[in-house]
Design an enzyme around this catalytic site. Structure first.
Site, PDB file in Angstrom:
ATOM      1  N   CYS A 306       1.049  -1.566  -0.497  1.00 26.08           N
ATOM      2  CA  CYS A 306      -0.052  -0.296   0.080  1.00 26.08           C
ATOM      3  C   CYS A 306       0.725   1.279   0.256  1.00 26.08           C
ATOM      4  O   CYS A 306       1.834   1.323  -0.778  1.00 26.08           O
ATOM      5  CB  CYS A 306      -0.791  -0.587   1.156  1.00 26.08           C
ATOM      6  N   GLY A 309       2.854   0.373   4.264  1.00 27.37           N
ATOM      7  CA  GLY A 309       3.001  -0.850   4.448  1.00 27.37           C
ATOM      8  C   GLY A 309       2.895  -1.778   5.698  1.00 27.37           C
ATOM      9  O   GLY A 309       3.403  -2.480   5.787  1.00 27.37           O
ATOM     10  N   TRP A 310       2.439  -1.085   6.490  1.00 27.88           N
ATOM     11  CA  TRP A 310       1.776  -1.446   7.667  1.00 27.88           C
ATOM     12  C   TRP A 310       0.215  -1.354   8.391  1.00 27.88           C
ATOM     13  O   TRP A 310      -0.255  -2.006   9.248  1.00 27.88           O
ATOM     14  CB  TRP A 310       2.709  -0.440   8.711  1.00 27.88           C
TER      15      TRP A 310
END
Length: 604
Positions: A306, A309-310
């Site tokens: 995304c 990334g979390w």
């Protein structure tokens, strides 16, 4: 006895992990719990895989990646003598990561996390912008005290003679080198933007808008998915993803769904043109189907990312891991408790998901991930199924058909239906669908096919089987921030189904009331609910042919495994988060936190 001794994870360890996770955001330095959790994850990996460990104990690769990164090599096989040699040289792999980390936002470089039939599932942040490349590489050079070698320094810090184009070619070329090292072909981009913009400046980029088409040799699949902010709306609307749509007309949303017409992706008989009309459950189901299909039918690996990334990235990575495990395709020796610990710790906690902040803001994307498991229990999502015939559009039948009893505790159900919403158990309520709704191809739900929800105490026993589930709230109203509710429920408040005496004469006189065998749904005033309860909806809810069919349907091994994971998670979440979390909702408190005058405290 032997099997119990072999288990590496106890229930209290999952509770302890979730409690620590809900109060602390992981960083390599400064989190004393990080190393023991990492060690446990490596032991869980070692039960089924041979892997190479990449050292990140100093945070020199990424400050919010695990201190020890496991690069899976191959699956262990009890019938074949284990190979001694390693497929990867840890020093060379670390050097590749180090050179490529500036190509990705927040230095969150491409890293493999799942291995399926020799194909890697990787995760990362999106591609960084030029400004971030310059700033991070320059700061890295300063803080290392100029101790880099001349060749490395010249690559990390561009000189005045080097053009921007050369810098982009070099840094993104190193990123592409990582992708090729792990044989990645498909890049699944979950961003709803082409580039992330803050204060009028591009702070990130993405592969799909690279001007020089450097990622042209990869298959870039753009599947825009709502960010974690949307899950605040999911919570506020009584956790009903079936009646929520993302608002694709918002100004910042400029990425469109793009499924390249490759031979593998053409096998999916999903009408992608309807994606803007899908509700949250359908959107998640169809995207997950696509990823599983590409992983199964494709010949190479997959990268999922995304922005940072979390949030969205760990959700889909976790769903992929759990789905493949439920099929017996990966982590074959892990129990439900062990796979839950692994995905919570490795996919979420150790890769920097800020659960404390998300809980304080009400953005419960972690809860949604495990809540969603009940929607992928059928063989339709099995990696062993023939995807060409069984992977079809979710437009008409993906609203979570009840295949077996729910198992949520009463405390968690109360949490999932906040105090501002009244509780209702809906049974046999005839629903009329909007005729002009996009993506809807269902007619009114007949009263002979009742909706069946159970509220009340921990368990209700039906025909000898425990059954409990989410209850629905009485009414829903549109919210302006990124979501559109599709329906308004107008049913009277009711109790749990109550066991009635089997009296044929009496039952014939109340045949118009919603029933399930010998069960009756009673209104809040104590009378039997009639079928005059109506609602309008552009998407049908879950429906079943008969109550007996739902209660007596045989549970598959896949369902049993996913349900076991969900049960353990629900218990831990209720005990360590639901009962202890107290969001700070005051306007001044929120403003103070944003300005940095006050620390965020979500627990008391």
């Amino acid at each position: 006895m032997t099997e119990a001794c072999d288990q590496l994870v106890r229930a209290d360890e999952i509770h302890a992990l979730l409690e620590h996770f809900s109060k602390n955001s992981y960083r390599v330095k400064g989190d004393p719990k990080g190393d023991p959790v990492t060690g446990k994850c490596l032991k869980l990996y070692a039960k089924d895989y041979q892997f190479t460990v990449i050292n990140n104990t100093a945070g020199d690769l990424c400050a919010h990646y695990p201190s020890k990164l496991a690069v899976l090599e191959y699956e262990k096989c009890s019938t074949v003598k284990e190979r001694v040699e390693s497929l990867f040289d840890s020093n060379k792999v670390k050097n590749i990561f180090k050179q490529a980390r500036f190509a990705r936002c927040r230095s969150r470089f491409v890293i493999p996390v799942i291995l399926f039939e020799g194909k890697h599932v990787c995760r990362s942040a999106t591609v960084s912008s030029g400004a971030e490349m310059y700033s991070r590489s320059g700061l890295d050079f300063i803080f290392t005290g100029g101790e880099q070698s001349t060749s490395t320094a010249s690559k990390s810090v561009p000189t005045s003679e080097q053009s921007d184009m050369q810098m982009f070619d070099r840094v993104r070329g190193q990123d592409i080198n990582v992708l090729k090292t792990f044989s990645v072909k498909y890049i699944v981009d979950l961003m709803v933007e082409k580039k992330k913009v803050k204060f009028g400046m591009n702070v990130t980029s993405s592969e799909k808008v690279d001007k020089e088409n450097r990622y042209g040799e990869f298959c870039i699949v753009s599947v825009p998915y709502p960010g974690c902010e949307f899950f605040k709306e999911w919570k506020d609307n009584s956790y009903l993803g079936e009646v929520m749509q993302f608002d694709w007309t918002q100004g910042y949303v400029d990425a469109c769904l793009d499924i390249p017409p490759t031979e593998v992706l053409r096998q999916l008989s999903i009408d992608w043109s309807q994606y803007k009309s899908w509700n949250l459950i359908q959107l998640t189901q169809n995207y997950l189907k696509m990823m599983l299909h590409v992983l199964s039918e494709g010949d190479k690996g997959v990268l999922v990312h995304c922005i940072s990334g979390w949030d969205r990235t760990p959700m889909f990575v976790s769903l992929l891991r759990l789905s493949l495990w439920a099929d017996g395709a990966i982590h074959k020796s892990l129990t439900a408790a062990e796979i839950l610990y692994l995905t919570l710790a490795y996919d979420w906690y150790l890769f920097g998901h800020n659960l404390s902040d998300r809980l304080n803001k009400g953005e419960e994307i972690l809860l949604f991930c495990f809540y969603f498991l009940s929607n992928i229990t059928s063989e339709e999502y099995s990696i062993h199924s023939k995807k060409s015939s069984k992977l079809h559009s979710s437009l008409s039948d993906t609203n979570g058909v009840i295949k077996a009893p729910e198992t949520y505790s009463s405390g968690l159900r109360r949490h999932l239906n906040n105090s501002s919403s009244s509780l209702a158990s809906v049974g046999g309520c005839q629903r009329k669908l909007s005729s002009g709704s996009a993506g809807s191809n269902s007619g009114p739900i007949d009263s002979n096919n009742p909706l069946f929800y159970i509220s009340g105490e921990d368990e209700v026993v039906i025909n000898g089987s425990p059954a409990s589930g989410f209850s629905q709230s009485d009414s829903f109203h549109p919210t302006p921030n990124g979501s559109r509710l599709q329906a308004g429920l107008s049913c009277k408040r009711s109790s749990s189904p109550i066991l009635m005496q089997s009296n044929r004469g009496r039952q014939s006189s109340i045949s118009e009331s919603p029933t399930c065998g010998s069960w009756q749904v009673i209104s809040g005033t104590g009378s039997l609910i009639s079928t005059e309860c109506h609602s309008t909806s552009s998407q049908s809810f879950s429906k079943i042919g008969s109550c007996e069919e739902a209660l007596e349907a045989p549970a598959s091994e896949r369902w049993e495994k996913l349900d076991a994971v969900r049960r353990i998670f629900n218990n831990a979440y209720h005990n360590k988060i639901t009962t202890k979390f107290k969001p700070d909702t005051g306007i001044m408190n929120q403003l103070s936190e944003r300005l940095g005058f006050k620390q965020s405290k979500g627990f008391f």
